[in-house]
Structures are given as C-alpha cells and as structure tokens.
Design a protein around this motif. Structure first.
Motif, PDB file in Angstrom:
ATOM      1  N   LEU A 165       0.858  -1.181   0.000  1.00  0.00           N
ATOM      2  CA  LEU A 165       0.000   0.000   0.000  1.00  0.00           C
ATOM      3  C   LEU A 165       0.897   1.235   0.000  1.00  0.00           C
ATOM      4  O   LEU A 165       1.466   1.616   1.013  1.00  0.00           O
ATOM      5  N   VAL A 166       1.043   1.850  -1.164  1.00  0.00           N
ATOM      6  CA  VAL A 166       1.984   2.949  -1.387  1.00  0.00           C
ATOM      7  C   VAL A 166       1.459   4.247  -0.774  1.00  0.00           C
ATOM      8  O   VAL A 166       0.262   4.522  -0.817  1.00  0.00           O
ATOM      9  N   LYS A 167       2.394   5.047  -0.224  1.00  0.00           N
ATOM     10  CA  LYS A 167       2.023   6.376   0.251  1.00  0.00           C
ATOM     11  C   LYS A 167       3.214   7.313   0.090  1.00  0.00           C
ATOM     12  O   LYS A 167       4.352   6.871  -0.100  1.00  0.00           O
ATOM     13  N   PHE A 168       2.937   8.613   0.176  1.00  0.00           N
ATOM     14  CA  PHE A 168       3.947   9.651  -0.009  1.00  0.00           C
ATOM     15  C   PHE A 168       3.847  10.633   1.146  1.00  0.00           C
ATOM     16  O   PHE A 168       2.742  11.048   1.499  1.00  0.00           O
ATOM     17  N   THR A 169       4.996  11.003   1.735  1.00  0.00           N
ATOM     18  CA  THR A 169       4.982  11.943   2.853  1.00  0.00           C
ATOM     19  C   THR A 169       5.943  13.101   2.595  1.00  0.00           C
ATOM     20  O   THR A 169       6.911  12.971   1.841  1.00  0.00           O
ATOM     21  N   ASN A 170       5.656  14.214   3.243  1.00  0.00           N
ATOM     22  CA  ASN A 170       6.485  15.404   3.123  1.00  0.00           C
ATOM     23  C   ASN A 170       7.483  15.439   4.277  1.00  0.00           C
ATOM     24  O   ASN A 170       7.124  15.760   5.405  1.00  0.00           O
ATOM     25  N   ASP A 171       8.735  15.100   3.984  1.00  0.00           N
ATOM     26  CA  ASP A 171       9.816  15.140   4.963  1.00  0.00           C
ATOM     27  C   ASP A 171      10.913  16.078   4.465  1.00  0.00           C
ATOM     28  O   ASP A 171      12.094  15.862   4.727  1.00  0.00           O
ATOM     29  N   LYS A 172      10.520  17.101   3.715  1.00  0.00           N
ATOM     30  CA  LYS A 172      11.461  17.969   3.004  1.00  0.00           C
ATOM     31  C   LYS A 172      12.505  18.608   3.913  1.00  0.00           C
ATOM     32  O   LYS A 172      13.697  18.596   3.605  1.00  0.00           O
ATOM     33  N   GLN A 173      12.079  19.154   5.020  1.00  0.00           N
ATOM     34  CA  GLN A 173      13.004  19.877   5.884  1.00  0.00           C
ATOM     35  C   GLN A 173      14.156  18.986   6.344  1.00  0.00           C
ATOM     36  O   GLN A 173      15.325  19.355   6.243  1.00  0.00           O
ATOM     37  N   VAL A 174      13.850  17.794   6.806  1.00  0.00           N
ATOM     38  CA  VAL A 174      14.875  16.854   7.278  1.00  0.00           C
ATOM     39  C   VAL A 174      15.665  16.288   6.103  1.00  0.00           C
ATOM     40  O   VAL A 174      16.892  16.191   6.156  1.00  0.00           O
ATOM     41  N   PHE A 175      14.975  15.944   5.006  1.00  0.00           N
ATOM     42  CA  PHE A 175      15.636  15.329   3.852  1.00  0.00           C
ATOM     43  C   PHE A 175      16.607  16.299   3.182  1.00  0.00           C
ATOM     44  O   PHE A 175      17.715  15.912   2.808  1.00  0.00           O
ATOM     45  N   ASP A 176      16.211  17.557   3.034  1.00  0.00           N
ATOM     46  CA  ASP A 176      17.086  18.550   2.396  1.00  0.00           C
ATOM     47  C   ASP A 176      18.413  18.684   3.138  1.00  0.00           C
ATOM     48  O   ASP A 176      19.468  18.834   2.511  1.00  0.00           O
ATOM     49  N   ILE A 177      18.377  18.617   4.458  1.00  0.00           N
ATOM     50  CA  ILE A 177      19.613  18.707   5.246  1.00  0.00           C
ATOM     51  C   ILE A 177      20.544  17.537   4.911  1.00  0.00           C
ATOM     52  O   ILE A 177      21.763  17.704   4.821  1.00  0.00           O
ATOM     53  N   LYS A 178      19.973  16.354   4.697  1.00  0.00           N
ATOM     54  CA  LYS A 178      20.776  15.159   4.390  1.00  0.00           C
ATOM     55  C   LYS A 178      21.474  15.251   3.034  1.00  0.00           C
ATOM     56  O   LYS A 178      22.539  14.683   2.844  1.00  0.00           O
ATOM     57  N   ILE A 179      20.849  15.929   2.065  1.00  0.00           N
ATOM     58  CA  ILE A 179      21.392  15.909   0.696  1.00  0.00           C
ATOM     59  C   ILE A 179      21.997  17.235   0.249  1.00  0.00           C
ATOM     60  O   ILE A 179      22.509  17.331  -0.867  1.00  0.00           O
ATOM     61  N   ILE A 180      21.978  18.253   1.095  1.00  0.00           N
ATOM     62  CA  ILE A 180      22.420  19.589   0.676  1.00  0.00           C
ATOM     63  C   ILE A 180      23.874  19.603   0.204  1.00  0.00           C
ATOM     64  O   ILE A 180      24.221  20.316  -0.738  1.00  0.00           O
ATOM     65  N   ASP A 181      24.728  18.789   0.810  1.00  0.00           N
ATOM     66  CA  ASP A 181      26.133  18.756   0.403  1.00  0.00           C
ATOM     67  C   ASP A 181      26.334  18.010  -0.915  1.00  0.00           C
ATOM     68  O   ASP A 181      27.313  18.248  -1.617  1.00  0.00           O
TER      69      ASP A 181
END
Length: 197
Positions: A165-181
C-alpha cells in the motif's frame, strides 16, 4: 459486468502500445536545472531491504498529455540500503505513476516483478482474486499523479514502497539537510513540494 485482469492490464498498457520507454537522466552533483526542463527529487523506501540481492529497482511513469513512457532508478544496483535518494531531470507535464519494477533474490536466481501502482490498493494482496470476485472495480483503480513545470526544482516527497500500500509523505526539511552537500548547485529551499496524489 465482472472486471478482469485483462481490463486492468489494458489500462496499464493503453499508453504503452507502440511506444518506446526512455530512462530519465539522473542529475549530477554539480549540475543545475537544464533550461526548459524540471528537476524532481525525493527519498525512496524500497520493499525488500537486504533481501533485494543487490538488484536495482525502478519506477515507470507516463506523461498523461504526450503518452511518453519513462523509467527511473530508485534503488541502485549492488546497494542494500532501505532508503535511497533520487534526483532526475524531466520534461514539464503531468505524470501518472504506472509501475514499480523490482527483483527479489531467490535461491535459484531471481524473481522479477512488475507491480501496478494505484491509490489505496495493495498490489501484493491477492489483487487478481479481488478483481475476479468484484471486491475491486474499475473505478477503484486511480493512479497517483504529479505535475511539474519548466525551470523548476520539485520535491516529490518520501516514497513509501516498503509495503504493497503505497504512500507519499512530506519530509522535506529533514531530507534537504541530508542531501544539501551532494547537490550544492541546487537551491533546495526554493523547491516546490509536489507530492504525488
């Protein structure tokens, strides 16, 4: 009138007949948004984790207006991480998520699976039987869609494919910190939030 797997298969492939499927271009670490294109990025949580056997996993999407088919890799080959970042360039338009393509490692080799993706339907839960018994009807098969415009950066969310059962969540604030570099030339703060719905 009873709905059959043939009906569902026809829906999934009606855009695909006679069409070639293209791979989306992954955005390099030092690249920016190509003129006239869009960039999509997000986090993908895969179904199998360590039992994936190092096989890649992909998502197939369909441009609703042009009927063009695309795939993009959401789990690289030889990686066993449960979560993986994706970042690709894409033509502007509205897209439907069509299939989840994955391979499960078996003692005899591998089992390849092409799983349809629909809202509120668990494709792993006896879907064929539910269609044949009338528990699922044609109206129940609603695809997830998203729209991107030219010259934009688009955060598509965390894609939870760890269950049927697929779903999508907004974790942008935390995720952006992980990939910014990793993506130093992208201004992640300006990204539009475009969760498939």
């Amino acid at each position: 009138m009873k709905i059959t797997i043939t009906t569902i298969f026809a829906f999934l492939t009606m855009f695909a007949y006679g069409q070639n499927m293209s791979n989306l271009k992954e955005l390099g670490n030092n690249e920016t948004i190509p003129t006239g294109q869009a960039v999509i990025y997000g986090n993908f949580i895969q179904r199998l984790g360590f039992s994936s056997g190092g096989f890649p996993q992909d998502i197939k999407i369909i441009n609703i207006e042009t009927k063009e088919l695309y795939t993009f890799r959401v789990k690289p080959t030889f990686k066993s991480a449960k979560e993986n970042t994706f970042c690709y360039t894409l033509k502007p338009g509205t897209y439907a998520i069509s299939n989840y393509l994955w391979t499960q490692s078996k003692w005899y080799g591998a089992k390849m699976v092409t799983e349809p993706v629909f809202k509120n339907i668990d494709a792993t839960d006896q879907i064929e039987n539910k269609i044949n018994t009338g528990k699922l009807k044609e109206i129940d098969f609603v695809p997830f869609t998203f729209t991107v415009t030219e010259n934009t950066l688009n955060y598509l969310g965390t894609w939870h494919f760890d269950t049927g059962l697929v779903k999508f969540t907004n974790d942008k604030q935390v995720f952006d910190i992980k990939i910014i570099d990793k993506y130093k030339k992208l201004d992640l703060a300006t990204a539009k939030i475009v969760l498939p719905n």
